[in-house]
Design an enzyme around this catalytic site. Structure first.
Site, PDB file in Angstrom:
ATOM      1  N   ARG A  37      51.873  17.364  90.023  1.00 34.08           N
ATOM      2  CA  ARG A  37      52.908  17.158  91.053  1.00 34.08           C
ATOM      3  C   ARG A  37      53.349  18.496  91.627  1.00 34.08           C
ATOM      4  O   ARG A  37      53.628  18.629  92.809  1.00 34.08           O
ATOM      5  CB  ARG A  37      54.100  16.399  90.472  1.00 34.08           C
ATOM      6  CG  ARG A  37      54.005  14.885  90.537  1.00 34.08           C
ATOM      7  CD  ARG A  37      52.701  14.315  90.013  1.00 34.08           C
ATOM      8  NE  ARG A  37      52.720  12.866  89.974  1.00 34.08           N
ATOM      9  CZ  ARG A  37      53.046  12.157  88.894  1.00 34.08           C
ATOM     10  NH1 ARG A  37      53.327  12.766  87.745  1.00 34.08           N
ATOM     11  NH2 ARG A  37      53.050  10.840  88.944  1.00 34.08           N
ATOM     12  N   ASP A  76      46.500  14.023  89.357  1.00 42.05           N
ATOM     13  CA  ASP A  76      47.368  12.922  89.781  1.00 42.05           C
ATOM     14  C   ASP A  76      47.456  13.037  91.293  1.00 42.05           C
ATOM     15  O   ASP A  76      46.856  13.952  91.891  1.00 42.05           O
ATOM     16  CB  ASP A  76      48.764  13.048  89.122  1.00 42.05           C
ATOM     17  CG  ASP A  76      49.448  11.701  88.963  1.00 42.05           C
ATOM     18  OD1 ASP A  76      49.544  10.966  89.960  1.00 42.05           O
ATOM     19  OD2 ASP A  76      49.879  11.371  87.848  1.00 42.05           O
ATOM     20  N   HIS A  81      46.990   6.261  89.492  1.00 38.38           N
ATOM     21  CA  HIS A  81      47.476   7.623  89.781  1.00 38.38           C
ATOM     22  C   HIS A  81      46.361   8.534  90.292  1.00 38.38           C
ATOM     23  O   HIS A  81      46.273   9.687  89.887  1.00 38.38           O
ATOM     24  CB  HIS A  81      48.085   8.246  88.512  1.00 38.38           C
ATOM     25  CG  HIS A  81      49.464   7.737  88.210  1.00 38.38           C
ATOM     26  ND1 HIS A  81      50.574   8.192  88.855  1.00 38.38           N
ATOM     27  CD2 HIS A  81      49.901   6.813  87.325  1.00 38.38           C
ATOM     28  CE1 HIS A  81      51.653   7.571  88.381  1.00 38.38           C
ATOM     29  NE2 HIS A  81      51.269   6.724  87.462  1.00 38.38           N
ATOM     30  N   ASP A 111      47.967   4.730  82.549  1.00 35.24           N
ATOM     31  CA  ASP A 111      49.280   4.150  82.843  1.00 35.24           C
ATOM     32  C   ASP A 111      49.381   3.692  84.294  1.00 35.24           C
ATOM     33  O   ASP A 111      48.701   4.214  85.177  1.00 35.24           O
ATOM     34  CB  ASP A 111      50.395   5.183  82.582  1.00 35.24           C
ATOM     35  CG  ASP A 111      50.201   6.444  83.432  1.00 35.24           C
ATOM     36  OD1 ASP A 111      49.050   6.881  83.573  1.00 35.24           O
ATOM     37  OD2 ASP A 111      51.195   6.966  83.961  1.00 35.24           O
ATOM     38  N   GLU A 112      50.243   2.719  84.493  1.00 36.79           N
ATOM     39  CA  GLU A 112      50.767   2.335  85.805  1.00 36.79           C
ATOM     40  C   GLU A 112      49.701   2.071  86.870  1.00 36.79           C
ATOM     41  O   GLU A 112      49.929   2.378  88.040  1.00 36.79           O
ATOM     42  CB  GLU A 112      51.743   3.409  86.315  1.00 36.79           C
ATOM     43  CG  GLU A 112      52.951   3.551  85.432  1.00 36.79           C
ATOM     44  CD  GLU A 112      53.972   4.548  85.966  1.00 36.79           C
ATOM     45  OE1 GLU A 112      55.146   4.189  85.997  1.00 36.79           O
ATOM     46  OE2 GLU A 112      53.596   5.671  86.328  1.00 36.79           O
ATOM     47  N   TRP A 126      55.149   5.675  75.677  1.00 33.63           N
ATOM     48  CA  TRP A 126      56.089   6.296  76.628  1.00 33.63           C
ATOM     49  C   TRP A 126      57.141   5.315  77.121  1.00 33.63           C
ATOM     50  O   TRP A 126      58.196   5.718  77.577  1.00 33.63           O
ATOM     51  CB  TRP A 126      55.337   6.901  77.810  1.00 33.63           C
ATOM     52  CG  TRP A 126      54.801   5.933  78.833  1.00 33.63           C
ATOM     53  CD1 TRP A 126      53.611   5.279  78.801  1.00 33.63           C
ATOM     54  CD2 TRP A 126      55.442   5.531  80.052  1.00 33.63           C
ATOM     55  NE1 TRP A 126      53.455   4.498  79.918  1.00 33.63           N
ATOM     56  CE2 TRP A 126      54.573   4.633  80.697  1.00 33.63           C
ATOM     57  CE3 TRP A 126      56.659   5.836  80.659  1.00 33.63           C
ATOM     58  CZ2 TRP A 126      54.875   4.034  81.922  1.00 33.63           C
ATOM     59  CZ3 TRP A 126      56.965   5.255  81.883  1.00 33.63           C
ATOM     60  CH2 TRP A 126      56.070   4.359  82.507  1.00 33.63           C
ATOM     61  N   TYR A 150      61.595  12.326  77.699  1.00 35.91           N
ATOM     62  CA  TYR A 150      61.211  12.697  79.055  1.00 35.91           C
ATOM     63  C   TYR A 150      62.110  13.830  79.548  1.00 35.91           C
ATOM     64  O   TYR A 150      63.299  13.661  79.770  1.00 35.91           O
ATOM     65  CB  TYR A 150      61.256  11.474  79.975  1.00 35.91           C
ATOM     66  CG  TYR A 150      59.905  10.777  80.044  1.00 35.91           C
ATOM     67  CD1 TYR A 150      59.055  10.793  78.940  1.00 35.91           C
ATOM     68  CD2 TYR A 150      59.481  10.123  81.194  1.00 35.91           C
ATOM     69  CE1 TYR A 150      57.808  10.181  78.989  1.00 35.91           C
ATOM     70  CE2 TYR A 150      58.232   9.503  81.249  1.00 35.91           C
ATOM     71  CZ  TYR A 150      57.406   9.541  80.143  1.00 35.91           C
ATOM     72  OH  TYR A 150      56.179   8.930  80.187  1.00 35.91           O
ATOM     73  N   ASP A 198      61.946  15.368  82.315  1.00 34.05           N
ATOM     74  CA  ASP A 198      62.278  15.365  83.749  1.00 34.05           C
ATOM     75  C   ASP A 198      63.599  14.640  83.982  1.00 34.05           C
ATOM     76  O   ASP A 198      64.120  14.648  85.091  1.00 34.05           O
ATOM     77  CB  ASP A 198      61.160  14.721  84.583  1.00 34.05           C
ATOM     78  CG  ASP A 198      60.778  13.320  84.133  1.00 34.05           C
ATOM     79  OD1 ASP A 198      60.909  13.014  82.926  1.00 34.05           O
ATOM     80  OD2 ASP A 198      60.339  12.526  84.986  1.00 34.05           O
ATOM     81  N   TRP A 255      57.453  15.780  83.366  1.00 30.20           N
ATOM     82  CA  TRP A 255      56.889  15.387  84.666  1.00 30.20           C
ATOM     83  C   TRP A 255      57.564  16.251  85.722  1.00 30.20           C
ATOM     84  O   TRP A 255      58.738  16.628  85.560  1.00 30.20           O
ATOM     85  CB  TRP A 255      57.152  13.896  84.921  1.00 30.20           C
ATOM     86  CG  TRP A 255      56.525  13.033  83.873  1.00 30.20           C
ATOM     87  CD1 TRP A 255      57.163  12.421  82.833  1.00 30.20           C
ATOM     88  CD2 TRP A 255      55.137  12.699  83.733  1.00 30.20           C
ATOM     89  NE1 TRP A 255      56.254  11.732  82.063  1.00 30.20           N
ATOM     90  CE2 TRP A 255      55.003  11.887  82.590  1.00 30.20           C
ATOM     91  CE3 TRP A 255      53.991  13.021  84.464  1.00 30.20           C
ATOM     92  CZ2 TRP A 255      53.776  11.382  82.157  1.00 30.20           C
ATOM     93  CZ3 TRP A 255      52.769  12.519  84.039  1.00 30.20           C
ATOM     94  CH2 TRP A 255      52.668  11.709  82.903  1.00 30.20           C
ATOM     95  N   THR A 256      56.854  16.542  86.821  1.00 29.43           N
ATOM     96  CA  THR A 256      57.395  17.587  87.692  1.00 29.43           C
ATOM     97  C   THR A 256      57.584  17.178  89.156  1.00 29.43           C
ATOM     98  O   THR A 256      57.620  18.043  90.028  1.00 29.43           O
ATOM     99  CB  THR A 256      56.488  18.837  87.627  1.00 29.43           C
ATOM    100  OG1 THR A 256      55.168  18.459  88.046  1.00 29.43           O
ATOM    101  CG2 THR A 256      56.443  19.429  86.241  1.00 29.43           C
ATOM    102  N   GLU A 257      57.737  15.883  89.401  1.00 22.87           N
ATOM    103  CA  GLU A 257      57.985  15.488  90.791  1.00 22.87           C
ATOM    104  C   GLU A 257      59.135  16.302  91.396  1.00 22.87           C
ATOM    105  O   GLU A 257      59.064  16.749  92.542  1.00 22.87           O
ATOM    106  CB  GLU A 257      58.355  14.001  90.880  1.00 22.87           C
ATOM    107  CG  GLU A 257      57.186  13.057  90.719  1.00 22.87           C
ATOM    108  CD  GLU A 257      56.951  12.650  89.266  1.00 22.87           C
ATOM    109  OE1 GLU A 257      57.357  13.404  88.345  1.00 22.87           O
ATOM    110  OE2 GLU A 257      56.352  11.581  89.053  1.00 22.87           O
TER     111      GLU A 257
HETATM  112  C1  ACM Z   1      54.171   7.650  82.532  1.00 22.27           C
HETATM  113  O1  ACM Z   1      55.325   8.101  82.519  1.00 22.27           O
HETATM  114  N1  ACM Z   1      53.762   6.918  83.565  1.00 22.27           N
HETATM  115  C2  ACM Z   1      53.243   7.881  81.444  1.00 22.27           C
END
Ligand code: ACM
Ligand code: ZN
Length: 591
Positions: free
Chosen positions: A42, A71, A149, A224-225, A297, A322, A324, A371-373
């Site tokens: 990110r 990603d 992703h 994930d996701e 997670w 987390y 972030d 996470w670095t958004e």
């Molecule tokens: C995640 O936070 N989607 C692993």
């Protein structure tokens, strides 16, 4: 393992002196895996930055640095078979995540574009980092995301997307399992086609190079996701579902991940996947478990499920790990992702919660994830990492034999001072604002204990204390999921009446509303207070409108009426700002 642990204690004086006074210091660390993840997709951070973090993390007792290398934000590792990945998928047109991703821009650049934002690591740089970290007791664990992703790859190679059925039927014949190759228009999602042989070939080729650069026993495969939106309409996926004898697209994810895990295993490595691999939203069942690991997670409960399937687990539940998320009072912190994870919260993580002694043997350890958004600079990354990573390390080293919180806090504050002297930018834990003042103790008021009748129900996902919530005297914390904030969603969703049991003189009515647009929580568009002495005739005393503001951060607003009146009943009505948007409130305070 023991040798490395003792070495780390002896090498690093300050913590070592402290640690050797602990009863556990000469024992094996509680957990073999003490990890830190940094998302370098990110926002891209330099190799020098990563080395500087290795210095600190190893001193704290962390022994894995997991790099989220790819990603939507950008592909960060040189792949010799696909040089275009770093020439084009590593660069974008805008640094600010809120403009670029949330604002829907999502356009990529070429490396040669003077305005291109991003970067990547050459294989040589990564090999050097691996060596540097290894010399300090840290294994670098690479993550290659799949099947979701992956927007940055699919923008470059649209052929790796699903093939809409209709496209295939329109072409005359000759369509095989690999028809993804020719489809002209592909659905614009971030998912690879999980059924495409071409995708499998691409990812295996990438993984070959990844495994060549990174000697880590574990290779992280993401998982994930995945949105899966295109899968049910894809020609290739439908064929695969027929072969698998299923109508559940979730099974495509299981099938795909099984194949990729098996590939990693065939090269003598173990795979790690995020916890959707065992139970995604569509309830698929996944099988390639033994010898591989799930990184938990979402919620702690997924650990039990993963272990039951035969996986080992690494605990990084978002509500504890987390980094972030906000670490202190959100109104006074830089923009962060919506959650709230303090140093203390992490320190009290029990990675074995709810597990039997037998199941506990499958817990490899713990990990903090950055996470670095919303973390654009290296100095901001340090601010989010420290001292919280110190708490992660302590959980990993000592398990439930940790020193008392007060002692650790003192040590963490000294560590912050030391890091500052060395030029790092940790969060100033000693001067933390702390909990939302209103939430620390109950505040009695005239309507405390009053009966609340809901004409519109609160949402069962966020009931807080049910019908007692809004008049129990307890105010909410910084976090909407704390069991004090009650959630209402969509339309004219706020409509309740309180009955104080008798007519009383009143001078003030107030309600706090939370805003956290990254969690779809907004101030009510309108709020109205009406009062009555008999429960039949109501008189409006306040009507308020709030503009819809997408700030991203967590904020609070008080809706306040002041005057001099009499009432037994108070009716509150309000509207949400849009479909699926939430209103959260914690108490109606009457004085
Ligand atoms: C995640 O936070 N989607 C692993
Ligand atoms: Zn497909």
């Amino acid at each position: 393992m023991l040798k490395k642990f003792v070495l780390f204690l002896l090498t690093f004086s300050c913590l070592a002196v402290k640690a050797t006074t602990d009863t556990t210091a000469k024992e094996e660390p509680a957990y073999e895996w003490r990890g830190c993840m940094i998302d370098v997709s990110r926002h891209f951070f330099s190799i020098e930055f990563l080395q500087r973090q290795v210095d600190v993390l190893s001193r704290m007792g962390i022994n894995r640095l997991h790099l989220h290398l790819v990603d939507a934000g950008g592909w960060r590792m040189e792949i010799k078979a696909y040089p275009e990945l770093t020439r084009r998928a590593a660069w974008r047109t805008e640094s600010d995540w809120r403009k670029w991703w949330e604002g829907g821009m999502r356009t990529y650049s070429e490396e040669t574009d003077p305005k291109a934002y991003g970067g990547y690591y050459t294989q040589e740089q990564l090999r050097n980092l691996v060596r540097y970290a290894s010399d300090r007791g840290i294994t670098i664990v690479p993550e290659i995301e799949m099947p979701g992703h992956s927007e940055e790859v699919l923008e470059l190679y649209p052929d790796l997307r699903c093939t809409p059925v209709v496209e295939v039927l329109e072409q005359e014949n000759g369509h095989t399992y690999d028809d993804c190759l020719q489809a002209p228009e592909r659905p614009n999602t971030g998912d690879y086609c999980p059924s495409s042989k071409q995708v499998e070939h691409f990812l295996k080729t990438v993984l070959d190079e990844v495994m060549d650069v990174f000697p880590s026993e574990y290779i992280h495969l993401g998982g994930d996701e995945a949105g899966k939106a295109a899968w049910s309409k894809c020609y290739t996926c439908q064929k695969r579902m027929e072969q698998l004898g299923t109508e559940n697209v979730g099974e495509l994810q299981a099938d795909f991940m099984n194949r990729m895990i098996a590939y990693v295993n065939s090269k003598g490595r173990r795979a790690i996947c995020w916890d959707e691999v065992i139970m995604d939203d569509t309830g698929n069942s996944q099988t390639a478990a033994k010898g591989n690991a799930v990184m938990v997670w979402r919620e702690l409960k997924y650990a039990k499920k993963a272990i039951a399937k035969g996986y080992d687990v690494i605990m990084s539940p978002c509500s504890y790990c987390y980094l972030d998320y906000y670490q202190d009072a959100p109104p006074y912190q830089p923009l962060a992702a919506g959650g709230y994870v303090t140093l203390k919260k992490i320190y009290f993580l029990d990675p074995t919660e709810g597990l039997t002694p037998q199941e506990q043997k499958h817990v490899l350890g713990v990990q903090g994830n950055l996470w670095t958004e919303y973390v654009e600079t290296e100095s901001h990354a340090e601010y989010m990492l420290y001292p919280r990573m110190f708490a992660v390390a302590q959980v990993g080293l000592y398990g439930n034999n940790r020193k008392p919180w007060a002692k650790f806090l003192k040590q963490a504050c000294s560590e912050v001072k030391r890091l500052k002297k060395k030029g790092y930018n940790p969060f100033d834990q000693a001067n933390a604002f702390g909990e939302r003042k209103e939430s620390i103790e109950p505040h009695p008021h005239l309507a405390m204990g009053a009966k609340v009748t809901y004409a519109q129900p609160y949402n069962p996902k966020y009931p807080a204390a049910g019908v007692a919530t809004l008049t129990d005297g307890w105010r909410g914390s910084w976090q909407h999921g704390d069991g004090r904030w009650q959630g209402f969603v969509t339309g004219n969703c706020l409509d309740f009446t309180i009955d104080m049991g008798a007519v009383r003189p009143i001078t003030q009515i107030s309600m706090d509303f939370m805003q956290n647009s990254s969690a779809w929580i907004y101030l009510p568009q309108t709020v109205c207070f009406q009062i009555s002495t008999d429960g039949k005739e109501f008189r409006k005393i306040l009507e308020e409108e709030n503009p819809r503001e997408v700030t991203g951060g967590v904020d609070f607003k008080k809706t306040l009426w002041q005057g001099s009146d009499k009432a037994r009943f108070i009716r509150v009505t309000g509207t949400s700002t849009g479909e699926g948007e939430w209103i959260f409130t914690d108490e109606i305070v009457v004085e």
